[in-house]
Design an enzyme around this catalytic site. Structure first.
Site, short mmCIF file in Angstrom:
data_model
loop_
_atom_site.label_atom_id
_atom_site.label_comp_id
_atom_site.label_asym_id
_atom_site.label_seq_id
_atom_site.Cartn_x
_atom_site.Cartn_y
_atom_site.Cartn_z
N ASP A 80 19.31 1.15 1.98
CA ASP A 80 20.16 0.06 1.47
C ASP A 80 21.53 0.55 1.05
O ASP A 80 22.55 -0.10 1.32
CB ASP A 80 19.49 -0.63 0.27
N THR B 145 0.82 -1.22 0.00
CA THR B 145 0.00 0.00 0.00
C THR B 145 0.86 1.27 0.00
O THR B 145 0.34 2.35 -0.26
CB THR B 145 -0.89 0.04 1.26
#
Ligand code: URA
Length: 213
Positions: free
Chosen positions: A207, A112
């Site tokens: 990341d 979502t």
């Protein structure tokens, strides 16, 4: 620093832009990405803290007493949106070591793209403090909006939002939800893709910072 549009400030200093370009390059190592983010955050802190309140304290130089102007760092709170906010937080603390620190843990539901809160820890007496919220990427705006909503419950004196990069969608969503909160960014990129990434962007800031991919 220039005003991009209503309450959106573009930090377009050449040093900031140069470092941001190095960070965008996919060849940048985790180590250099983190170092650049640290340096860039120090430079951004310089611009963002231009208007922080100052106080006078009496000090003594080797020659005489004087009233000297200092920042009341303890009144300033850096609020890091975990986990990517950590990179900006570290840089800003280098230049404002007296600041207090709050953390908000939010993750993006991959389906979502909405923000889900899992952690919230702030200093006490937030109603006396000026807050600077940090998160490298203002993409969908969902995390930023949720973070600012939570902070407003504590009635701080002021709230600013700082990111490295944003996009027209992120700016518009944030502006609509919190028109009173100024946004400071080093760039407004072209667009948001269907997965909630900024284009051209720099990829996943968390990341790249922590080497988790
Ligand atoms: N978060 C990121 O780390 N990168 C993006 O491009 C968007 C959100």
């Amino acid at each position: 620093m220039t005003q991009a549009n209503d309450n959106v400030h573009l930090i377009d200093h050449p040093l900031v832009q140069h470092k941001l370009s190095l960070m965008r390059n996919k060849e940048a190592s985790t180590n250099s990405f983190r170092r650049l983010l640290n340096e860039l955050s120090m430079l951004m802190a310089y611009e963002i803290t231009r208007d922080v309140p100052m106080q006078e304290v009496e000090i003594e130089t080797p020659l005489e007493k004087m009233k000297a102007r200092v920042i009341d760092g303890k009144k300033l709170v850096f609020v890091s949106i975990l986990r990517a906010g950590t990179g900006i937080l570290d840089g800003m603390l280098n230049v404002v070591p007296g600041a207090r620190v709050g953390h908000i843990g939010l993750y993006r539901d991959p389906k979502t793209l909405t923000a889900v809160e899992y952690y919230f820890k702030m200093p006490q007496n937030m109603e006396e403090r000026d807050v600077i919220v940090v998160d490298p990427m203002l993409a969908t705006g969902n995390s930023a909006i949720a973070a600012v909503e939570r902070l407003k419950e504590l009635h701080p004196k002021s709230i600013k939002f700082v990111c490295l990069l944003t996009c027209p969608e992120g700016v518009a969503t944030m502006r609509k939800a919190h028109p009173d909160v100024p946004i400071y960014t080093a760039a407004i990129d072209r667009e948001l893709n269907d997965h909630g990434y900024i284009l051209p962007g720099l990829g996943d800031a968390g990341d790249r910072m922590f080497g988790t991919k």
